[in-house]
Design a protein around this motif. Structure first.
Motif, PDB file in Angstrom:
ATOM      1  N   PRO A  45       0.787  -1.404   0.353  1.00 29.02           N
ATOM      2  CA  PRO A  45       0.030  -0.078  -0.043  1.00 29.02           C
ATOM      3  C   PRO A  45       0.928   0.858  -0.573  1.00 29.02           C
ATOM      4  CG  PRO A  45       0.592  -0.841   2.458  1.00 29.02           C
ATOM      5  CD  PRO A  45       0.807  -1.779   1.280  1.00 29.02           C
ATOM      6  N   VAL A  46       2.117   1.347  -0.334  1.00 25.37           N
ATOM      7  CA  VAL A  46       2.288   2.652  -0.661  1.00 25.37           C
ATOM      8  C   VAL A  46       3.134   3.135  -2.236  1.00 25.37           C
ATOM      9  CG1 VAL A  46       3.512   2.079   1.856  1.00 25.37           C
ATOM     10  CG2 VAL A  46       4.305   0.961  -0.159  1.00 25.37           C
ATOM     11  N   CYS A  47       3.386   4.028  -2.573  1.00 29.91           N
ATOM     12  CA  CYS A  47       3.750   4.373  -3.570  1.00 29.91           C
ATOM     13  C   CYS A  47       4.815   3.624  -4.599  1.00 29.91           C
ATOM     14  CB  CYS A  47       3.562   6.141  -3.846  1.00 29.91           C
ATOM     15  SG  CYS A  47       3.513   7.079  -3.260  1.00 29.91           S
ATOM     16  N   GLY A  48       6.022   4.116  -3.430  1.00 28.75           N
ATOM     17  CA  GLY A  48       7.305   3.659  -3.253  1.00 28.75           C
ATOM     18  C   GLY A  48       7.525   1.866  -3.666  1.00 28.75           C
ATOM     19  N   SER A  52       7.352  -1.582  -7.441  1.00 28.42           N
ATOM     20  CA  SER A  52       7.040   0.056  -9.078  1.00 28.42           C
ATOM     21  C   SER A  52       9.052   0.618  -8.821  1.00 28.42           C
ATOM     22  CB  SER A  52       6.354   0.809  -8.284  1.00 28.42           C
ATOM     23  OG  SER A  52       5.106   0.851  -7.925  1.00 28.42           O
ATOM     24  N   LEU A  53       9.223   0.866  -7.998  1.00 23.22           N
ATOM     25  CA  LEU A  53      11.225   1.225  -7.401  1.00 23.22           C
ATOM     26  C   LEU A  53      11.630   0.956  -9.161  1.00 23.22           C
ATOM     27  CD1 LEU A  53      12.923   3.536  -6.034  1.00 23.22           C
ATOM     28  CD2 LEU A  53      13.398   1.310  -4.674  1.00 23.22           C
ATOM     29  N   ASN A  55      10.843  -0.787 -11.408  1.00 22.60           N
ATOM     30  CA  ASN A  55      10.112  -0.343 -12.807  1.00 22.60           C
ATOM     31  C   ASN A  55      10.717   0.627 -13.439  1.00 22.60           C
ATOM     32  OD1 ASN A  55       7.905  -0.406 -14.396  1.00 22.60           O
ATOM     33  ND2 ASN A  55       7.146   0.759 -14.315  1.00 22.60           N
ATOM     34  N   HIS A  56      10.999   1.421 -12.687  1.00 18.22           N
ATOM     35  CA  HIS A  56      11.108   3.244 -12.792  1.00 18.22           C
ATOM     36  C   HIS A  56      13.393   3.284 -12.623  1.00 18.22           C
ATOM     37  CE1 HIS A  56       7.889   4.616 -11.355  1.00 18.22           C
ATOM     38  NE2 HIS A  56       8.378   5.311 -11.601  1.00 18.22           N
ATOM     39  N   ILE A  57      13.921   1.981 -12.135  1.00 18.77           N
ATOM     40  CA  ILE A  57      15.700   1.907 -12.262  1.00 18.77           C
ATOM     41  C   ILE A  57      16.001   0.401 -13.420  1.00 18.77           C
ATOM     42  CG2 ILE A  57      17.787   1.342 -10.750  1.00 18.77           C
ATOM     43  CD1 ILE A  57      15.556   1.874  -8.613  1.00 18.77           C
ATOM     44  N   GLU A  60      18.619   1.102 -15.869  1.00 19.37           N
ATOM     45  CA  GLU A  60      19.715   1.254 -15.563  1.00 19.37           C
ATOM     46  C   GLU A  60      20.011  -0.517 -14.988  1.00 19.37           C
ATOM     47  OE1 GLU A  60      22.273   3.237 -13.547  1.00 19.37           O
ATOM     48  OE2 GLU A  60      21.203   4.340 -14.795  1.00 19.37           O
ATOM     49  N   LYS A  87       2.105  -0.247 -13.965  1.00 16.47           N
ATOM     50  CA  LYS A  87       2.595  -0.042 -15.325  1.00 16.47           C
ATOM     51  C   LYS A  87       3.755  -0.918 -15.205  1.00 16.47           C
ATOM     52  CE  LYS A  87       0.136   4.417 -16.897  1.00 16.47           C
ATOM     53  NZ  LYS A  87      -1.015   4.599 -15.026  1.00 16.47           N
ATOM     54  N   HIS A  89       6.945  -2.915 -16.508  1.00 16.53           N
ATOM     55  CA  HIS A  89       7.283  -3.508 -17.660  1.00 16.53           C
ATOM     56  C   HIS A  89       8.274  -4.321 -17.664  1.00 16.53           C
ATOM     57  CE1 HIS A  89       5.597   0.515 -19.308  1.00 16.53           C
ATOM     58  NE2 HIS A  89       6.229   0.876 -18.924  1.00 16.53           N
ATOM     59  N   ASN A 140      12.179  -2.475   2.272  1.00 14.37           N
ATOM     60  CA  ASN A 140      12.033  -3.014   1.028  1.00 14.37           C
ATOM     61  C   ASN A 140      13.774  -2.004   1.173  1.00 14.37           C
ATOM     62  OD1 ASN A 140      12.469  -1.725  -1.728  1.00 14.37           O
ATOM     63  ND2 ASN A 140      11.204  -0.089  -2.136  1.00 14.37           N
ATOM     64  N   PRO A 141      14.469  -3.622  -0.035  1.00 16.57           N
ATOM     65  CA  PRO A 141      15.086  -2.992   0.461  1.00 16.57           C
ATOM     66  C   PRO A 141      16.729  -2.224  -0.744  1.00 16.57           C
ATOM     67  CG  PRO A 141      14.762  -5.019  -0.751  1.00 16.57           C
ATOM     68  CD  PRO A 141      13.800  -4.192  -0.488  1.00 16.57           C
ATOM     69  N   GLY A 142      15.256  -1.218  -1.672  1.00 17.19           N
ATOM     70  CA  GLY A 142      16.005  -0.760  -3.269  1.00 17.19           C
ATOM     71  C   GLY A 142      16.423  -1.683  -3.474  1.00 17.19           C
TER      72      GLY A 142
END
Lengths: 170, 178
Positions: A45-48, A52-53, A55-57, A60, A87, A89, A140-142
């Motif tokens: 229940p969080v945006c980051g 999702s995180l 997905n943005h990386i 890289e 969304k 990918h 979340n381990p990042g």
């Protein structure tokens, strides 16, 4: 708690559903690097949230010639709705039947809760685990550990590293 | 311990004294509701610990889920290039629920910034690279969502989110003999 497969171990092969009518096997990625990210469940229940995180990386990861695969015990329909909503990918694998079998083979299953650990694996071109990490389930381990591990691998000579992968299932 | 890999430099947006004992770095997204919710807490923290604390804000827009987060970050950078980063930063968070490019134009106008220049900067992505550099630096430092805070370089992990900031800074200041 079972031991996570560690650096140097051969990554167990698997074939799992990524959509209701498609499966994907780790062996299909031979010659390429794979980031395998086990996570407890869709719909944090969080945006980051972790997926999702990542997905943005993705760009890289691909810069280092690595494909990302998410994996949890959620069913394919759940994954499909989650991936669409966020969304995403990249492919989400369903370790659904027999439940958690793949997670068990990586030492990344939580018997008590019936979910996978929050565990990360970087698998090299030969299918050998180059790095693994288990995060506390709530943390979340990042992606810093993944990127450090990819950076530490010898330079890749493969040609497909930056491609979308043989199947764009997301 | 997860630590900040990108040191604070003059390229950063810094609010507070250069000699502050505590540097609070926030990685945030103008469209993230959790960042919006943290905003009053961050303001309170700044008031309470000034002049011992300085705040640094870096962009971490999750653009796949927040379609306005990218343009908002670039708008803040545009304002920053014109000496008004923090005014725009505050205005963007204050208007978080109705973020849109026309709204950003209106905010620029209210800060006496050129809307033509802003439109041009957004269209050409003039500040996109700076925003992306913040994002990648954050990823390498272990930013795992928004907002993520670093207190004197150490990632601040708290089950209570930003609510734990004051206590953590209190403890740090107590431990620092001044």
């Amino acid at each position: 708690m079972t031991e996570l497969l560690a650096k140097g171990a051969q990554a167990p092969d698997f074939t799992l559903h990524v959509t209701p009518d498609q499966t994907l096997s780790l062996s299909e990625f031979a010659g390429r690097r794979v980031v395998l990210a086990f996570y407890p469940a869709d719909w944090s229940p969080v945006c980051g949230d972790q997926m999702s995180l990542y997905n943005h990386i993705l760009p890289e990861f691909r810069r280092y010639g690595a494909e990302l695969l998410g994996i949890s015990v959620d069913g394919v329909w759940c994954h499909q709705a989650f991936a669409r909503d966020r969304k995403l990918h990249f492919a989400l694998l369903s370790d659904f039947e027999p439940k958690g079998a793949v997670a068990r083979s990586y030492g990344a299953y939580r018997e008590a809760e019936g979910v996978t650990e929050r565990a990360l694996f970087v698998i090299d071109e030969k299918g050998v685990i180059a790095w693994s990490y288990r995060s506390p389930i709530a943390v979340n381990p990042g992606a810093d550990g993944i990127l450090d591990a990819l950076e530490g691998l010898p330079a890749t000579e493969n040609k497909n590293g930056d491609a979308q992968g043989s199947r764009n299932v997301a | 311990m997860v630590t900040l890999k990108v040191p604070v430099t003059s390229r950063d947006h810094i609010r507070g004294s250069q000699d502050a004992v505590v540097t609070l770095v926030e990685y945030g997204d103008y469209e993230c509701p959790y960042c919006g919710a943290a905003q009053p807490i961050v303001e309170r923290v700044q008031q309470r610990f000034s002049p011992d604390l300085r705040l640094v804000f870096r962009h971490f827009p999750l653009t796949e889920v927040h379609p306005h987060a990218g343009p908002a970050a670039e708008t803040a950078e545009f304002a920053g290039a014109n000496g008004k980063f923090w005014s725009m930063h505050d205005a963007l968070f204050a208007n978080q629920r109705r973020l849109s490019v026309p709204l950003m134009m209106a905010l620029a106008s209210s800060l006496n910034l050129s809307t033509v220049a802003l439109r041009d900067a957004l269209a050409t992505g003039r500040y996109a690279e700076k925003v992306q550099a913040d994002f990648i630096g954050g990823v390498r430092s272990g930013v795992n969502g928004t907002p993520t805070f670093f207190i004197n370089g150490a990632r601040f992990d708290s089950p209570n989110g930003a609510f734990g900031l004051e206590e953590a800074i209190d403890r740090l200041l107590l431990a620092t003999t001044r």
